[in-house]
Scaffold this active site. Structure first.
Site, PDB file in Angstrom:
ATOM      1  N   SER A 100       0.831  -1.208   0.000  1.00 49.72           N
ATOM      2  CA  SER A 100       0.000   0.000   0.000  1.00 49.72           C
ATOM      3  C   SER A 100       0.866   1.260   0.000  1.00 49.72           C
ATOM      4  O   SER A 100       1.682   1.437  -0.882  1.00 49.72           O
ATOM      5  CB  SER A 100      -0.959  -0.051   1.188  1.00 49.72           C
ATOM      6  OG  SER A 100      -1.927   0.947   1.067  1.00 49.72           O
ATOM      7  N   ASP A 244      -2.589   6.425  -3.907  1.00 50.30           N
ATOM      8  CA  ASP A 244      -1.456   5.737  -3.266  1.00 50.30           C
ATOM      9  C   ASP A 244      -1.020   4.579  -4.182  1.00 50.30           C
ATOM     10  O   ASP A 244      -1.651   4.329  -5.215  1.00 50.30           O
ATOM     11  CB  ASP A 244      -1.818   5.318  -1.833  1.00 50.30           C
ATOM     12  CG  ASP A 244      -2.701   4.100  -1.762  1.00 50.30           C
ATOM     13  OD1 ASP A 244      -3.500   3.902  -2.694  1.00 50.30           O
ATOM     14  OD2 ASP A 244      -2.590   3.333  -0.791  1.00 50.30           O
ATOM     15  N   ASP A 246      -1.258   1.415  -4.369  1.00 44.69           N
ATOM     16  CA  ASP A 246      -2.167   0.335  -4.781  1.00 44.69           C
ATOM     17  C   ASP A 246      -3.576   0.851  -5.076  1.00 44.69           C
ATOM     18  O   ASP A 246      -4.508   0.072  -5.258  1.00 44.69           O
ATOM     19  CB  ASP A 246      -2.169  -0.823  -3.772  1.00 44.69           C
ATOM     20  CG  ASP A 246      -2.796  -0.448  -2.441  1.00 44.69           C
ATOM     21  OD1 ASP A 246      -2.617   0.703  -2.006  1.00 44.69           O
ATOM     22  OD2 ASP A 246      -3.455  -1.313  -1.838  1.00 44.69           O
ATOM     23  N   ASP A 248      -6.070   2.467  -3.578  1.00 38.99           N
ATOM     24  CA  ASP A 248      -7.304   2.406  -2.787  1.00 38.99           C
ATOM     25  C   ASP A 248      -7.526   3.686  -1.990  1.00 38.99           C
ATOM     26  O   ASP A 248      -8.510   3.816  -1.275  1.00 38.99           O
ATOM     27  CB  ASP A 248      -7.363   1.162  -1.877  1.00 38.99           C
ATOM     28  CG  ASP A 248      -6.169   1.028  -0.953  1.00 38.99           C
ATOM     29  OD1 ASP A 248      -5.328   1.942  -0.933  1.00 38.99           O
ATOM     30  OD2 ASP A 248      -6.090  -0.008  -0.262  1.00 38.99           O
TER      31      ASP A 248
HETATM   32 MG    MG Z   1      -3.390   1.544  -0.271  1.00 34.49          MG
END
Ligand code: MG
Length: 456
Positions: A100, A244, A246, A248
């Site tokens: 993340s 960010d 990834d 999300d």
């Molecule tokens: Mg993330």
């Protein structure tokens, strides 16, 4: 059995610094445990853009195949794209290889349940137990899994977003938004160009190539978005967006080059969704009061949960919420799926701006205004931070408090929240109020009281 050390293990997976904790052996064992738990079937595997992505990916593939699972390889991609692919009926689970917003030397496995949500604490505990006991169900040579390539996961994700009833693709295209987008050389680079082009946007990219050597701290906090803010002004763009690594979490920058703060991503998306489809909302305990004010405007309730995506998603499902999320830019739009998703977040925000027909700075100014102050107290190793927070809670039992997650004091137009981190020897202290002075003073007062407890 090799010892598990220098790792942060939680119900949703395992993370660590590659080469110093997170090794192929750790990834292999978690994948074997995961595949053994869910049994043979198709498991979706995605990875973000981190340099260590392939290293960890091949260990995960090997672990899954060894216990008879087929790997559905969706390549370099985002967390929400992996969750959407996992939800397809032909697939039985999903693993996303991403740390993340952690720095670039980190990587992690995020483990998804067959329904595309993160694992429940019970399932996570079962899998960890298998890893700790080295207990796997290995397949015989002729029943080991195979790798199936799925090239269309991003297209499927985008198509599902475009099909949503609240999204009018033609109207967004007609507006021809000019956007500066900064995916921080993360997985956003694998989906944003196709998605934003499809929505008729003219886009200037910063840090587009998904090579994983993040040029700045990858968390989309205002302090990390200075280049994006400057670029929005320089190019005369309507909006700046940051995701960010990834994808999300989503943060917005106004046409004036001002970062609006991640809390306002969710506030705007919520105001938009409720204006069309009023219904109760699920958010975590640290999310802005702006959500309460917006919900009040539409005559609906806000349900608050412990911090953590799985808690919010579970509550959203239980109350059949049409809107949910976490204030850190994590928009959850349950009619699409029960996971934080910056792609659907962008679509909702653009549609909102189409309907508002005014600059994003003005749209932001029309929303309830709060200031959030976040601080932390670092404790010596071995101190039971949760017990300290519990003692504080006992002392304030008769006051207007919320104990969903740690201790939160509720006031008329403000709150202050103290909770022990699940992953680090720290206590987080967060306050929100109409003014920065009030939020700061609430944080300072609570920190002082906590310090008086002593670390016995
Ligand atoms: Mg993330």
């Amino acid at each position: 059995m090799a010892e598990l050390k220098n790792l942060m293990i939680s119900v949703s997976g395992v993370r660590g610094i590659v080469g110093d904790g997170l090794t192929p052996d750790v990834a292999l064992r978690f994948a074997q445990a995961y595949g053994s738990h869910f049994g043979p079937g198709r498991i979706v595997v995605g990875r973000d853009s981190r340099v260590s992505g392939d290293l960890i990916k091949f260990a995960v593939w090997s672990g899954l195949m060894a216990v008879g699972c087929d790997v559905v390889d969706i390549g370099m991609t985002t967390t929400p794209t992996t969750a959407m692919a996992t939800e397809k009926p032909e697939n039985k689970g999903g693993i996303i290889i991403t740390a993340s917003h952690n720095p670039r030397e980190w990587n992690a496995l995020k483990l998804l349940a067959p329904d595309g949500l993160f694992l429940s604490p019970e399932e996570g505990a079962h899998i960890l137990e298998r890893v700790q006991q080295d207990r796997y169900s290995f397949a015989a040579w002729d029943t080991i899994g195979k790798v199936i390539r799925d090239e269309n996961a991003a297209d499927y994700h985008i198509a599902c977003v475009k099909k949503l009833a609240l999204i009018d693709v033609a109207a967004i295209r007609k507006r021809h938004f000019k956007i500066v987008a900064d995916p921080c050389n993360g997985a956003g680079g694998t989906i944003l160009p196709e998605f934003l082009q499809d929505l008729g946007c003219e886009v200037i990219y910063l840090n587009l190539e998904p090579h994983g050597r993040f040029p700045r701290s990858p968390e989309p906090l205002p302090a990390n978005l200075k280049d994006l803010c400057a670029a929005v002004v320089k190019h005369g763009a309507d909006l700046g967006i940051a995701v960010d690594p990834d994808v999300d979490r989503l943060a917005l920058v106004s046409e004036e080059g001002v970062p609006l703060g991640e809390e306002y991503t969710l506030a705007m998306a919520t105001d938009f969704v409720l204006s069309h489809t009023p219904g109760d909302v699920a958010v975590n305990a640290s999310t802005s009061l702006a959500i309460n004010d917006i919900a009040h405007k539409y005559g609906v309730r806000v349900h608050r949960t412990a911090v953590g995506e799985i808690h919010v998603a579970t509550k959203a499902r239980q109350i059949k919420a049409l809107m949910a999320g976490e204030g850190n830019g994590g928009v959850i739009y349950p009619p699409l799926h029960l996971g934080r998703d910056a792609i659907v977040g962008i679509a909702l925000i653009l549609q909102y701006l189409v309907e508002k027909s005014k600059p994003v700075s003005r749209v932001h100014a029309d929303l309830p205004q709060y200031v959030m102050v976040k601080d932390k107290i670092t404790l010596p190793f071995g101190v039971d931070a949760k017990a300290m927070v519990a003692r504080l809670t006992e002392a304030h039992r008769s006051e207007n408090i919320d104990v969903t997650d740690g201790l939160k004091f509720l006031f008329e137009k403000s709150w202050v929240h103290i909770r022990a981190s699940n992953t680090e020897p720290i206590v987080r202290v967060i306050a929100e109020a109409p003014s920065e002075e009030e939020a700061e003073s609430r944080v300072a007062a609570l920190k002082a009281e906590f310090a008086r407890l002593g670390t016995k």
